[in-house]
Scaffold this motif. Structure first.
Motif, PDB file in Angstrom:
ATOM      1  N   ILE A  13       0.519  -1.250  -0.653  1.00  0.00           N
ATOM      2  CA  ILE A  13      -0.004   0.444   0.297  1.00  0.00           C
ATOM      3  C   ILE A  13       0.774   1.146   0.137  1.00  0.00           C
ATOM      4  CG2 ILE A  13      -1.905   1.693   1.472  1.00  0.00           C
ATOM      5  CD1 ILE A  13      -2.470  -1.517   2.414  1.00  0.00           C
ATOM      6  N   MET A  14       0.242   2.179  -1.206  1.00  0.00           N
ATOM      7  CA  MET A  14       1.404   3.002  -1.493  1.00  0.00           C
ATOM      8  C   MET A  14       0.378   4.737  -0.891  1.00  0.00           C
ATOM      9  SD  MET A  14       4.043   4.075  -3.635  1.00  0.00           S
ATOM     10  CE  MET A  14       2.715   4.958  -5.013  1.00  0.00           C
ATOM     11  N   THR A  15       0.496   5.733  -0.114  1.00  0.00           N
ATOM     12  CA  THR A  15      -0.695   6.568   0.188  1.00  0.00           C
ATOM     13  C   THR A  15       0.621   7.888  -0.419  1.00  0.00           C
ATOM     14  OG1 THR A  15      -1.393   5.131   1.968  1.00  0.00           O
ATOM     15  CG2 THR A  15      -1.543   7.833   2.015  1.00  0.00           C
ATOM     16  N   GLU A  16      -0.681   8.940  -0.885  1.00  0.00           N
ATOM     17  CA  GLU A  16       0.146   9.811  -1.182  1.00  0.00           C
ATOM     18  C   GLU A  16      -0.790  11.119  -1.105  1.00  0.00           C
ATOM     19  OE1 GLU A  16       3.765  11.638  -4.455  1.00  0.00           O
ATOM     20  OE2 GLU A  16       3.816  10.342  -3.606  1.00  0.00           O
ATOM     21  N   LEU A  17      -0.495  12.365  -0.686  1.00  0.00           N
ATOM     22  CA  LEU A  17      -1.333  14.164  -0.539  1.00  0.00           C
ATOM     23  C   LEU A  17      -0.895  14.146  -2.331  1.00  0.00           C
ATOM     24  CD1 LEU A  17      -2.929  15.505   0.679  1.00  0.00           C
ATOM     25  CD2 LEU A  17      -0.463  16.885   0.883  1.00  0.00           C
ATOM     26  N   MET A  18      -2.204  14.473  -2.476  1.00  0.00           N
ATOM     27  CA  MET A  18      -2.507  15.123  -4.173  1.00  0.00           C
ATOM     28  C   MET A  18      -1.779  16.686  -3.539  1.00  0.00           C
ATOM     29  SD  MET A  18      -2.430  12.326  -6.375  1.00  0.00           S
ATOM     30  CE  MET A  18      -1.449  11.924  -5.291  1.00  0.00           C
ATOM     31  N   ILE A  19      -0.983  16.932  -4.594  1.00  0.00           N
ATOM     32  CA  ILE A  19      -0.809  18.828  -4.598  1.00  0.00           C
ATOM     33  C   ILE A  19      -1.257  19.448  -5.401  1.00  0.00           C
ATOM     34  CG2 ILE A  19       1.045  18.046  -3.151  1.00  0.00           C
ATOM     35  CD1 ILE A  19       3.036  18.277  -4.657  1.00  0.00           C
ATOM     36  N   PRO A  20      -0.658  20.528  -5.613  1.00  0.00           N
ATOM     37  CA  PRO A  20      -1.557  21.043  -7.126  1.00  0.00           C
ATOM     38  C   PRO A  20      -0.421  21.371  -8.145  1.00  0.00           C
ATOM     39  CG  PRO A  20      -1.328  22.845  -4.698  1.00  0.00           C
ATOM     40  CD  PRO A  20      -0.731  20.991  -4.110  1.00  0.00           C
ATOM     41  N   SER A  21       0.122  20.685  -7.664  1.00  0.00           N
ATOM     42  CA  SER A  21       1.322  20.998  -8.844  1.00  0.00           C
ATOM     43  C   SER A  21       1.322  19.715  -9.480  1.00  0.00           C
ATOM     44  CB  SER A  21       3.291  20.685  -8.360  1.00  0.00           C
ATOM     45  OG  SER A  21       3.360  19.768  -7.188  1.00  0.00           O
ATOM     46  N   GLY A  26      -7.486  21.234 -15.857  1.00  0.00           N
ATOM     47  CA  GLY A  26      -9.221  21.294 -15.342  1.00  0.00           C
ATOM     48  C   GLY A  26      -9.150  21.482 -14.362  1.00  0.00           C
ATOM     49  N   GLY A  27      -7.768  21.269 -13.529  1.00  0.00           N
ATOM     50  CA  GLY A  27      -8.068  21.412 -11.704  1.00  0.00           C
ATOM     51  C   GLY A  27      -8.167  20.201 -10.897  1.00  0.00           C
ATOM     52  N   LYS A  28      -7.331  19.041 -11.848  1.00  0.00           N
ATOM     53  CA  LYS A  28      -7.868  17.794 -11.501  1.00  0.00           C
ATOM     54  C   LYS A  28      -6.558  17.521 -11.851  1.00  0.00           C
ATOM     55  CE  LYS A  28     -12.633  18.106 -11.193  1.00  0.00           C
ATOM     56  NZ  LYS A  28     -12.975  18.178 -10.019  1.00  0.00           N
ATOM     57  N   ILE A  29      -6.051  16.141 -10.652  1.00  0.00           N
ATOM     58  CA  ILE A  29      -5.187  15.535 -11.031  1.00  0.00           C
ATOM     59  C   ILE A  29      -4.649  14.353 -12.088  1.00  0.00           C
ATOM     60  CG2 ILE A  29      -3.369  13.917  -9.611  1.00  0.00           C
ATOM     61  CD1 ILE A  29      -4.365  16.009  -7.743  1.00  0.00           C
ATOM     62  N   GLU A  69      -9.288  14.868  -6.457  1.00  0.00           N
ATOM     63  CA  GLU A  69      -9.097  16.194  -6.446  1.00  0.00           C
ATOM     64  C   GLU A  69      -7.893  16.813  -5.845  1.00  0.00           C
ATOM     65  OE1 GLU A  69     -11.264  18.262  -7.056  1.00  0.00           O
ATOM     66  OE2 GLU A  69     -12.711  16.710  -8.441  1.00  0.00           O
ATOM     67  N   VAL A  70      -7.481  17.664  -6.044  1.00  0.00           N
ATOM     68  CA  VAL A  70      -6.432  18.247  -5.198  1.00  0.00           C
ATOM     69  C   VAL A  70      -6.442  18.399  -3.640  1.00  0.00           C
ATOM     70  CG1 VAL A  70      -4.949  20.169  -4.682  1.00  0.00           C
ATOM     71  CG2 VAL A  70      -4.930  20.054  -7.414  1.00  0.00           C
ATOM     72  N   GLY A  71      -5.495  18.050  -2.697  1.00  0.00           N
ATOM     73  CA  GLY A  71      -5.951  17.853  -1.183  1.00  0.00           C
ATOM     74  C   GLY A  71      -6.292  16.592  -0.879  1.00  0.00           C
ATOM     75  N   VAL A  90       0.502  -8.070 -11.550  1.00  0.00           N
ATOM     76  CA  VAL A  90      -0.377  -7.533  -9.940  1.00  0.00           C
ATOM     77  C   VAL A  90      -1.390  -6.333 -10.371  1.00  0.00           C
ATOM     78  CG1 VAL A  90       0.891  -4.969  -8.683  1.00  0.00           C
ATOM     79  CG2 VAL A  90       2.319  -6.462  -9.491  1.00  0.00           C
ATOM     80  N   GLY A  91      -2.163  -6.462  -9.976  1.00  0.00           N
ATOM     81  CA  GLY A  91      -3.775  -5.970  -9.496  1.00  0.00           C
ATOM     82  C   GLY A  91      -3.585  -4.051  -9.232  1.00  0.00           C
ATOM     83  N   ILE A  92      -3.546  -2.847  -9.265  1.00  0.00           N
ATOM     84  CA  ILE A  92      -3.792  -2.239  -8.183  1.00  0.00           C
ATOM     85  C   ILE A  92      -5.272  -1.120  -8.431  1.00  0.00           C
ATOM     86  CG2 ILE A  92      -2.808   0.350  -8.531  1.00  0.00           C
ATOM     87  CD1 ILE A  92      -0.061  -1.208 -10.432  1.00  0.00           C
ATOM     88  N   LYS A  93      -5.574  -0.646  -6.703  1.00  0.00           N
ATOM     89  CA  LYS A  93      -6.652  -0.525  -6.919  1.00  0.00           C
ATOM     90  C   LYS A  93      -5.945   0.761  -6.545  1.00  0.00           C
ATOM     91  CE  LYS A  93     -11.291  -1.106  -4.844  1.00  0.00           C
ATOM     92  NZ  LYS A  93     -12.281  -2.002  -3.815  1.00  0.00           N
ATOM     93  N   VAL A  94      -6.412   2.132  -6.838  1.00  0.00           N
ATOM     94  CA  VAL A  94      -6.654   3.231  -6.470  1.00  0.00           C
ATOM     95  C   VAL A  94      -7.727   3.848  -5.636  1.00  0.00           C
ATOM     96  CG1 VAL A  94      -5.869   5.500  -6.744  1.00  0.00           C
ATOM     97  CG2 VAL A  94      -5.060   3.538  -8.171  1.00  0.00           C
ATOM     98  N   LEU A  95      -7.609   3.746  -4.447  1.00  0.00           N
ATOM     99  CA  LEU A  95      -8.812   5.072  -3.546  1.00  0.00           C
ATOM    100  C   LEU A  95      -8.004   6.335  -3.257  1.00  0.00           C
ATOM    101  CD1 LEU A  95      -9.450   2.003  -0.704  1.00  0.00           C
ATOM    102  CD2 LEU A  95     -10.416   2.694  -2.984  1.00  0.00           C
ATOM    103  N   ALA A  96      -8.783   7.133  -3.676  1.00  0.00           N
ATOM    104  CA  ALA A  96      -9.000   8.328  -2.922  1.00  0.00           C
ATOM    105  C   ALA A  96     -10.556   8.832  -1.792  1.00  0.00           C
ATOM    106  CB  ALA A  96      -9.561   9.459  -4.054  1.00  0.00           C
TER     107      ALA A  96
END
Length: 184
Positions: A13-21, A26-29, A69-71, A90-96
């Motif tokens: 499991i890898m976790t990361e904050l979605m930052i503005p850069s 369109g303002g989305k990641i 979304e950012v944040g 490798v199966g990957i599932k992404v949750l926000a």
């Protein structure tokens, strides 16, 4: 069991904050940011299972289900679904997760085919087998087998079409589509 590992031994499991850069116009990641993170978590999961360097051979069906979304904080859940001789799926599932509302959404899914390589010769090496401990793991293994068969079929069909289709056959098919064919 010698030279076999459970799915749980390499789950990552890898976790990361979605930052503005990371955002697009369109303002989305940006999808490319998410794909890059998926590639990283696929590598970690595959390398933990194979205990050697692994490379991405292919990516199968990246499904973008919802925007990020950012944040928001994304968590990438990876597990080995299938092993061949030197390859792994490798199966990957992404949750926000929205940290304010605590709402969680499933944003992406994908399957990365990885190949284990010898670090010196860079030639494929055998990976440990996979111990399947529950119905979900069995279903994922069998589904990955079928996906491999379908990909092989699509590749063969593409080659067959390229080698056997005549120009007039293409024209007949294209007349039903939304395109204009301009030939020199």
């Amino acid at each position: 069991m010698e030279n076999y590992k459970t799915v749980a031994e390499s789950q990552t499991i890898m976790t990361e904050l979605m930052i503005p850069s990371y955002s697009n116009f369109g303002g989305k990641i940006h999808g490319g940011v998410i794909l890059s993170l998926m590639d990283k978590v696929a590598y970690v999961c595959a390398a933990k299972h194979a205990e050697t360097y692994c490379v991405t051979a292919s990516i199968d069906n990246v499904d973008f289900r919802a925007s990020v979304e950012v944040g928001e904080i994304i968590s990438l859940l990876a597990s080995v679904n299938y092993v061949g001789n030197s390859s792994l799926v490798v199966g990957i599932k992404v949750l926000a997760e929205n940290v304010k509302t605590r709402a969680v959404k499933h944003t992406n899914s994908s399957y990365f085919s990885m190949v284990a390589l010898d670090e010196n010769s860079h030639k494929p090496v055998q990976v440990p087998g996979l111990v399947l401990e529950n119905e979900t793991e069995i279903q994922r293994f069998i589904t990955a087998m079928h996906r491999k068969e379908l990909n092989r079929y699509y590749k063969q069909e593409g080659e067959r079409i390229k080698s056997s289709f005549k120009n007039e056959d293409f024209l007949a098919v294209l007349k039903k589509e939304r395109c204009i064919l301009k030939q020199p």
